[in-house]
Enzyme design. Structure first.
Site, mmCIF file in Angstrom:
data_model
loop_
_atom_site.group_PDB
_atom_site.id
_atom_site.type_symbol
_atom_site.label_atom_id
_atom_site.label_comp_id
_atom_site.label_asym_id
_atom_site.label_seq_id
_atom_site.Cartn_x
_atom_site.Cartn_y
_atom_site.Cartn_z
ATOM 1 C CB CYS A 8 -0.958 -0.001 1.182
ATOM 2 S SG CYS A 8 -0.326 -0.849 2.632
ATOM 3 C CG HIS B 73 -0.945 3.680 4.533
ATOM 4 N ND1 HIS B 73 -1.749 3.334 5.600
ATOM 5 C CD2 HIS B 73 -0.368 2.530 4.096
ATOM 6 C CE1 HIS B 73 -1.656 2.009 5.795
ATOM 7 N NE2 HIS B 73 -0.836 1.506 4.896
HETATM 8 N N1 LIG Z 1 -4.890 -3.629 4.160
HETATM 9 C C1 LIG Z 1 -4.085 -3.037 3.284
HETATM 10 O O1 LIG Z 1 -3.930 -1.795 3.246
HETATM 11 C C2 LIG Z 1 -3.363 -3.859 2.287
HETATM 12 C C3 LIG Z 1 -2.713 -3.227 1.255
HETATM 13 C C4 LIG Z 1 -2.031 -3.981 0.331
HETATM 14 C C5 LIG Z 1 -2.019 -5.347 0.461
HETATM 15 N N2 LIG Z 1 -2.666 -5.951 1.484
HETATM 16 C C6 LIG Z 1 -2.643 -7.396 1.563
HETATM 17 O O2 LIG Z 1 -3.935 -7.929 1.318
HETATM 18 C C7 LIG Z 1 -4.117 -9.139 2.045
HETATM 19 C C8 LIG Z 1 -5.361 -9.063 2.912
HETATM 20 O O3 LIG Z 1 -5.304 -7.936 3.754
HETATM 21 P P1 LIG Z 1 -6.552 -7.477 4.631
HETATM 22 O O4 LIG Z 1 -6.124 -6.202 5.240
HETATM 23 O O5 LIG Z 1 -7.817 -7.507 3.845
HETATM 24 O O6 LIG Z 1 -6.606 -8.653 5.760
HETATM 25 P P2 LIG Z 1 -7.826 -9.118 6.687
HETATM 26 O O7 LIG Z 1 -8.762 -8.001 6.921
HETATM 27 O O8 LIG Z 1 -7.199 -9.788 7.843
HETATM 28 O O9 LIG Z 1 -8.595 -10.227 5.789
HETATM 29 C C9 LIG Z 1 -8.003 -11.447 5.423
HETATM 30 C C10 LIG Z 1 -8.924 -12.201 4.489
HETATM 31 O O10 LIG Z 1 -8.284 -13.388 4.049
HETATM 32 C C11 LIG Z 1 -9.156 -14.509 4.282
HETATM 33 N N3 LIG Z 1 -8.404 -15.731 4.543
HETATM 34 C C12 LIG Z 1 -7.521 -15.951 5.526
HETATM 35 N N4 LIG Z 1 -7.081 -17.235 5.468
HETATM 36 C C13 LIG Z 1 -7.728 -17.824 4.455
HETATM 37 C C14 LIG Z 1 -7.738 -19.138 3.902
HETATM 38 N N5 LIG Z 1 -6.954 -20.099 4.381
HETATM 39 N N6 LIG Z 1 -8.527 -19.388 2.826
HETATM 40 C C15 LIG Z 1 -9.326 -18.422 2.335
HETATM 41 N N7 LIG Z 1 -9.384 -17.163 2.806
HETATM 42 C C16 LIG Z 1 -8.582 -16.863 3.854
HETATM 43 C C17 LIG Z 1 -9.966 -14.081 5.485
HETATM 44 O O11 LIG Z 1 -11.133 -14.880 5.559
HETATM 45 P P3 LIG Z 1 -11.798 -15.235 6.986
HETATM 46 O O12 LIG Z 1 -12.566 -14.008 7.406
HETATM 47 O O13 LIG Z 1 -12.687 -16.377 6.637
HETATM 48 O O14 LIG Z 1 -10.701 -15.576 7.918
HETATM 49 C C18 LIG Z 1 -10.243 -12.620 5.125
HETATM 50 O O15 LIG Z 1 -11.282 -12.559 4.178
HETATM 51 C C19 LIG Z 1 -2.805 -9.322 2.829
HETATM 52 O O16 LIG Z 1 -1.945 -10.130 2.065
HETATM 53 C C20 LIG Z 1 -2.257 -7.922 2.918
HETATM 54 O O17 LIG Z 1 -0.861 -7.917 3.086
HETATM 55 C C21 LIG Z 1 -3.358 -5.242 2.394
#
Ligand SMILES: NC(=O)c1ccc[n+]([C@@H]2O[C@H](COP(=O)([O-])OP(=O)(O)OC[C@H]3O[C@@H](n4cnc5c(N)ncnc54)[C@H](OP(=O)(O)O)[C@@H]3O)[C@@H](O)[C@H]2O)c1
Length: 344
Positions: free
Chosen positions: A130, A242
């Site tokens: 991000c 951010h």
């Molecule tokens: N947040 C940011 O600003 C940002 C920016 C760039 C990249 N990212 C990347 O994007 C990804 C997700 O970030 P987030 O902030 O959205 O995280 P989050 O809010 O913790 O959400 C994680 C998601 O992944 C799912 N998940 C986890 N384990 C899984 C599995 N084994 N099979 C299928 N689904 C699974 C979760 O489902 P459940 O609810 O069922 O557990 C949930 O839907 C990460 O890799 C992060 O580094 C985030």
């Protein structure tokens, strides 16, 4: 006939934002499928004015899917992206797992859209970190004009960048402080409420954190390998948005006025720079917005050709969900993919 799109991580911060943006931009999807872990089977998520029921990733057959937007972390991406790509869908992944693979393009459409064609090698496209996404959107037009040599950046990263549990932690710690309870520390290494933490992701051997390393490696891959970057990444008690204090050294002269004019006309950028109280953007104001906001544009008198900038964006949108959907739009606009139903 439109595309069949799967969103993996649909219950998460980024996944929910993806569903919202797909609907908002009237993405040409005939069907959108929400996927998450087994524990979220049946959980309802919004897609515009519709509600989708989440399915478990492991039960999904990807053979009819055209585009898979993934935001479920690195271990899921490692295992599933190649499987989904092998089934014939183009995977656009938000985790860091594929970003540094030479056969996987790392794309910010305003900066290096042409590189998207490289997706054919593995069927996977990576979305940057991000903090990198908003940084390169602001740097690209300045680099085109005056050639950047070196960037020094300090980030002020919101807790939503660490997922939904991290947002809950800031909320519950803040509440605990007001009710005179002891704030419970779970996800972050120290208390985040009314504090800040100069540590994101793991420490590396040279003393930098992985988050700082990512900003260096990704800026080089997306923008120009010759640019030197040094970063200090800090988590701050802000829910979404951010911010970055950026110092840039150029090979050629560039004034603050010229930079302002260039950025005003640059794709994805919005300049708000009034040089008076409130004449700049703060993270709170960029929530739900698509632009990368640039304020506080100044000449840096301590180097020959230097500028100092303040760059702010919604990390869940340009830093993640929006950028991923812009990549998918890029594939479609360039006729790089065709809906399977149409092709059949
Ligand atoms: N947040 C940011 O600003 C940002 C920016 C760039 C990249 N990212 C990347 O994007 C990804 C997700 O970030 P987030 O902030 O959205 O995280 P989050 O809010 O913790 O959400 C994680 C998601 O992944 C799912 N998940 C986890 N384990 C899984 C599995 N084994 N099979 C299928 N689904 C699974 C979760 O489902 P459940 O609810 O069922 O557990 C949930 O839907 C990460 O890799 C992060 O580094 C985030």
């Amino acid at each position: 006939m439109g595309y069949k799109v799967a969103v993996v991580g649909a219950t998460g911060n980024v996944g929910r934002e993806m569903l919202g943006i797909l609907a908002e931009r009237a993405f040409p999807a005939d069907e959108v499928i929400a996927l998450a872990s087994r524990q979220s089977q049946g959980v309802e998520v919004s897609y515009g004015d519709k509600t989708l029921k989440c399915r478990a990733l492991e039960h999904q057959d990807f053979s009819g899917i055209d585009i898979c937007l993934m935001s479920a972390g690195s271990s899921v991406a490692k295992e599933w992206a190649p499987r989904i790509a092998a089934a014939g869908a183009v995977v656009i992944d938000n985790s860091s797992f594929w970003r540094y693979d030479a056969d996987v393009p790392l794309i910010v459409p305003e900066v290096n859209a042409d590189a998207v064609a490289g997706f054919r090698k593995k069927g996977i496209i990576a979305n940057p970190n991000c903090s990198t996404a908003q940084l390169v959107v602001a740097l690209k037009p300045l680099h085109d004009r005056a050639t950047i040599r070196r960037v020094v950046v300090a980030t002020y990263q919101s807790v939503s960048g660490a997922g939904k549990e991290a947002m809950d932690e800031l909320f519950s710690q803040t509440k605990a402080v007001f009710t005179m309870d002891e704030p419970e520390i779970k996800k972050f290494p120290k208390r985040i409420a009314f504090n800040l933490i100069p540590h994101i992701d793991v420490f590396m051997e040279d003393g930098f954190t992985k988050e700082e390393w990512k900003m260096v490696a990704e800026t080089k891959k997306i923008l120009d390998p010759k640019i030197k970057v040094v970063a200090t990444c800090v988590r701050v008690p802000v829910f979404i948005g951010h911010s970055e204090a950026v110092n840039v050294e150029f090979e050629n002269p560039i004034t603050a006025e010229e930079a302002c004019e260039i950025l005003r006309n640059a794709p994805g950028c919005l300049v708000i720079d009034k040089r008076e109280a409130g004449g700049y953007v703060t993270p709170y104001e960029c929530v739900g917005e698509d632009a990368t906001y640039i304020s506080r544009i100044r000449e840096d008198p301590t180097v020959e050709n230097g500028l100092a900038l303040w760059v702010v964006s919604d990390n869940l949108r340009k830093g993640a969900a929006l950028n991923a959907i812009q990549i998918a739009e890029c594939l479609i606009n360039r006729n790089l993919i065709e809906a399977k139903q149409k092709a059949a």
